[in-house]
Every structure is written in C-alpha cells, then in structure tokens.
Design an enzyme around this catalytic site. Structure first.
Site, PDB file in Angstrom:
ATOM      1  N   HIS A 177     -57.607 -50.443  26.151  1.00  0.00           N
ATOM      2  CA  HIS A 177     -56.931 -50.999  26.922  1.00  0.00           C
ATOM      3  C   HIS A 177     -58.231 -50.604  28.560  1.00  0.00           C
ATOM      4  O   HIS A 177     -57.955 -49.171  28.354  1.00  0.00           O
ATOM      5  CB  HIS A 177     -55.849 -50.685  27.204  1.00  0.00           C
ATOM      6  CG  HIS A 177     -55.483 -49.330  26.894  1.00  0.00           C
ATOM      7  ND1 HIS A 177     -55.434 -49.518  25.816  1.00  0.00           N
ATOM      8  CD2 HIS A 177     -55.482 -48.720  27.341  1.00  0.00           C
ATOM      9  CE1 HIS A 177     -55.330 -47.333  25.786  1.00  0.00           C
ATOM     10  NE2 HIS A 177     -54.984 -47.195  27.375  1.00  0.00           N
TER      11      HIS A 177
HETATM   12  P1  AMP Z   1     -54.177 -43.907  27.549  1.00  0.00           P
HETATM   13  O1  AMP Z   1     -54.500 -44.463  26.096  1.00  0.00           O
HETATM   14  O2  AMP Z   1     -53.671 -42.900  27.283  1.00  0.00           O
HETATM   15  O3  AMP Z   1     -55.346 -44.853  27.920  1.00  0.00           O
HETATM   16  O4  AMP Z   1     -52.790 -45.045  28.285  1.00  0.00           O
HETATM   17  C1  AMP Z   1     -51.334 -45.800  27.715  1.00  0.00           C
HETATM   18  C2  AMP Z   1     -51.069 -46.135  28.941  1.00  0.00           C
HETATM   19  O5  AMP Z   1     -50.054 -47.233  27.725  1.00  0.00           O
HETATM   20  C3  AMP Z   1     -50.403 -44.868  29.602  1.00  0.00           C
HETATM   21  O6  AMP Z   1     -50.613 -45.698  31.250  1.00  0.00           O
HETATM   22  C4  AMP Z   1     -48.764 -45.867  29.281  1.00  0.00           C
HETATM   23  O7  AMP Z   1     -48.123 -45.396  29.986  1.00  0.00           O
HETATM   24  C5  AMP Z   1     -48.668 -46.896  28.943  1.00  0.00           C
HETATM   25  N1  AMP Z   1     -47.175 -48.090  27.602  1.00  0.00           N
HETATM   26  C6  AMP Z   1     -47.698 -46.887  26.370  1.00  0.00           C
HETATM   27  N2  AMP Z   1     -46.301 -47.587  26.253  1.00  0.00           N
HETATM   28  C7  AMP Z   1     -46.486 -48.854  26.897  1.00  0.00           C
HETATM   29  C8  AMP Z   1     -46.063 -50.166  26.599  1.00  0.00           C
HETATM   30  N3  AMP Z   1     -44.998 -50.298  25.027  1.00  0.00           N
HETATM   31  N4  AMP Z   1     -46.394 -50.877  26.903  1.00  0.00           N
HETATM   32  C9  AMP Z   1     -46.973 -51.132  27.859  1.00  0.00           C
HETATM   33  N5  AMP Z   1     -47.325 -49.396  28.923  1.00  0.00           N
HETATM   34  C10 AMP Z   1     -47.463 -49.310  27.703  1.00  0.00           C
END
Ligand code: AMP
Ligand code: ZN
Length: 333
Positions: free
Chosen positions: A251
């Site tokens: 992402h």
């Molecule tokens: P990272 O894997 O550290 O790059 O970041 C994961 C991101 O996903 C973080 O900014 C979280 O706040 C976000 N996040 C976690 N769970 C969800 C979800 N179910 N839907 C959308 N965003 C999410």
C-alpha cells in the site's frame, strides 16, 4: 478443560496457546515478532495451570521481565492471572493470559495492532470530506490474482487492508489496477492508501518492469487524490511506503504533512512517517528500475526509536503533546 492463550496486547501476532502444564519458552524471535536485542531469545518460560487458572512466569533472560509492576528476577518465578499484564522485557511487549472453554481449538481474536479500540471508528476531519468520482464498475484485471483470491486468513489483523479495500463504502477511487481507501487511523488531515488489485504482499515481492508500471500508476493515482483535495494548496503531501509495513498487501501512503490527527499517538507513528522509514514512492520506483527489486537497509527498524524531531525545522521535542503543540506553528490553516 480450559485452554490458556497468551495475547499480545499490542496485537503484534495471533494469540499463542499455552498448553496445560507445558513449559513454553518465549523471547526474541518470529513467534513474538520481537526484534529488540534487549530481549533474550529465551527471555521467559511460561507454564499454564488450566485447572487453577494461572500461569507461572519464569525470567530466563538477563533484562527484567515484569508481571504488572513486579520484577520477576532472573531465575525467579511469579504467578500471573487473567487481568494481570506481563511485559516480556523492561516495560515493553505487553501480554495478558486468557483461559477459555474452547472445544473448537480456535484461538481468541487477536488484539488490533497499535490502535486502541477507541480509535477504530475515528475518522479524520478532512479525510472524511474527500469525494472522488467513482470509476466504472470494477472487476480486477483478468488473468491476475486478485487480493481476495489469495490464501488469506480473514481473522488476522494484518489482513485488514485486504478486507477494507474490497468494501465499496471504503473505496474513494478505483480503476482496473488500483483502489484507494482512506486510512482507518489517519495520521494527518488527509491520509489515503493506494492498493493494487493484484495480490502483492509487500515491497520484497516486487519484481522488475511489470511492477514498475504498476507503482508508477499507483503514484499517479496518489497525485490525482491530492489534486482533487480542496486544501491541497495550503498543505504539503508525500507519497511513499513504510520500509517495514505492519499490514499485509502492498500500500502506498499518500499523506498530508500537517500530521494534525488524534490518531498520531506515539513515537513509532511519528518516526514511521518522518524518518527514512518512510521511503518516497519515487525512490522505490527508481530502485526497482535499477536493480529489479526493492531492498530495505539494515537497521531500519531502529529509526522508529529516534528522538522526536520536527520534520519542518528539525527541533527536538520531548513528548508527543509538545511536538503536536509545536507543529501548530507550521500550519497556516
Ligand atoms: P503500514 O503497514 O505500517 O504501512 O501502515 C498500515 C496503515 O493501515 C496504517 O496507517 C493504519 O492506520 C492503516 N490501517 C490499519 N487497518 C486498516 C483498515 N482496516 N482499513 C484502512 N486502514 C487501515
Ligand atoms: Zn518545527
């Protein structure tokens, strides 16, 4: 007979079973995901008594293990009951124990990582206003594996993005290659995630020219999100990847640089977006073009422990509240 489970309160991994009267040794390693050198590979030995409803915690490592505020002491044992908290080393890596009547053998649900339950329904004031015209009905490009066809385990928190990206209510943009969702715990006024339909777990799985095109497209879509944002002229944006992501399915973060959000709560959050832990999309694409793969520098996880430093003027701040107060001096709107 009851079964005993060890729950990571940080949600760092799925609950671990503690079988009745068996000695289970835990510490640094893949099982706990603990990488901290202060934690020995054999830091604690746990022995559950499912009849009596407690777990005996023995400290094996040199650095202190705590049960609530009690330091166990090397070679010593302390009883731990449900409701008490175990910190495997120092005041870090909190765990609780749960005894459950469970005939299915299924573990209890894991805790969510990082974000306390109270934040789950939170939305950022700005991000909730984003409206992007939905593209034509999406069907993942044929011939490619879509995110949901992956052999994924829906109960695992790190798969949360895969579920959210499929939910039409959460999609703010989609085309035949990617979908954009709002970050559920936005760390700034505007915080979007751009995800490909193709199932790519992380940057390590990226290969060559095919993925370069996809990443370029993801970046363009990110730029489009910024372009349609009414506050964009007053804000700065970055788009990039966390070197070591916590969530599965690659992402791209597109995030405004105000960091004005209640969901930004700790040093880990801050440093993950303001140090080299955050790798600009452009740099990832360049590395992929040059070397055919993306690698992360050794020691990157240590960046999360750096002192809090303003990303604009580089002033060091002692605490998150003082940092947030300071950030107001850089925000014009
Ligand atoms: P990272 O894997 O550290 O790059 O970041 C994961 C991101 O996903 C973080 O900014 C979280 O706040 C976000 N996040 C976690 N769970 C969800 C979800 N179910 N839907 C959308 N965003 C999410
Ligand atoms: Zn500053």
């Amino acid at each position: 007979m009851l079964t005993c489970w060890l729950i990571s309160e940080d949600g760092n991994h799925e609950p671990l079973p503690l079988p009745h009267y068996q000695r289970v040794t835990l510490g640094r390693g893949p099982e706990t995901t603990i990488k901290d050198k202060k934690c020995s590979r054999h830091q604690v030995e746990l022995k559950a008594d499912c009849n009596k409803g407690y777990v005996k915690v023995k400290q094996l490592g040199s650095n202190p293990t705590f049960v609530d505020s009690v330091e166990v002491g090397k070679g010593m044992e302390v009883k731990m009951e449900p409701g008490q908290q175990l910190h495997i080393v120092n005041q870090l890596y909190p765990y609780t124990v749960h005894f459950m009547e469970d005939l299915s053998g299924e573990p209890p649900p894991a805790k969510r990582p990082r974000e306390p339950p109270s934040m789950e329904a939170a939305d950022s004031k700005g991000a909730s206003n984003v409206k992007v015209a939905k593209q034509a009905n999406h069907t993942p490009s044929s011939g490619r594996e879509s995110a949901t066809s992956n052999n994924e385990k829906p109960g695992i928190w790190s798969n949360g993005l895969k579920a959210t990206m499929q939910d039409p209510k959460m999609q703010v943009y989609k085309d035949d290659k990617v979908v954009v969702i709002k970050d559920k715990y936005p760390k700034a006024r505007y915080h979007w995630l751009v995800l490909p339909w193709e199932s790519i777990p992380n940057m390590k799985a990226l290969r060559g020219e095919e993925h370069c095109d996809l990443l370029r497209h993801m970046q363009q879509v990110g730029q489009r999100m910024v372009a349609q944002c009414k506050d964009a002229p007053a804000l700065r944006f970055r788009s990039g990847y966390h070197a070591i992501p916590s969530m599965s399915h690659i992402h791209l973060h597109v995030i405004s640089q105000d960091f004005d959000s209640p969901a930004l709560k700790n040093k880990k959050h801050w440093n993950s977006f303001t140090t080299d832990y955050f790798i600009d999309s452009q740099d990832v694409i360049q590395m992929l073009e040059k070397t055919g793969k993306v690698t992360v520098k050794e020691g990157t996880s240590e960046l999360l422990k750096l002192p809090l430093r303003c990303h604009v003027c580089h002033k060091e701040l002692a605490t998150i509240p003082s940092l947030k107060e300071h950030l107001k001096t850089h925000i014009s709107v």
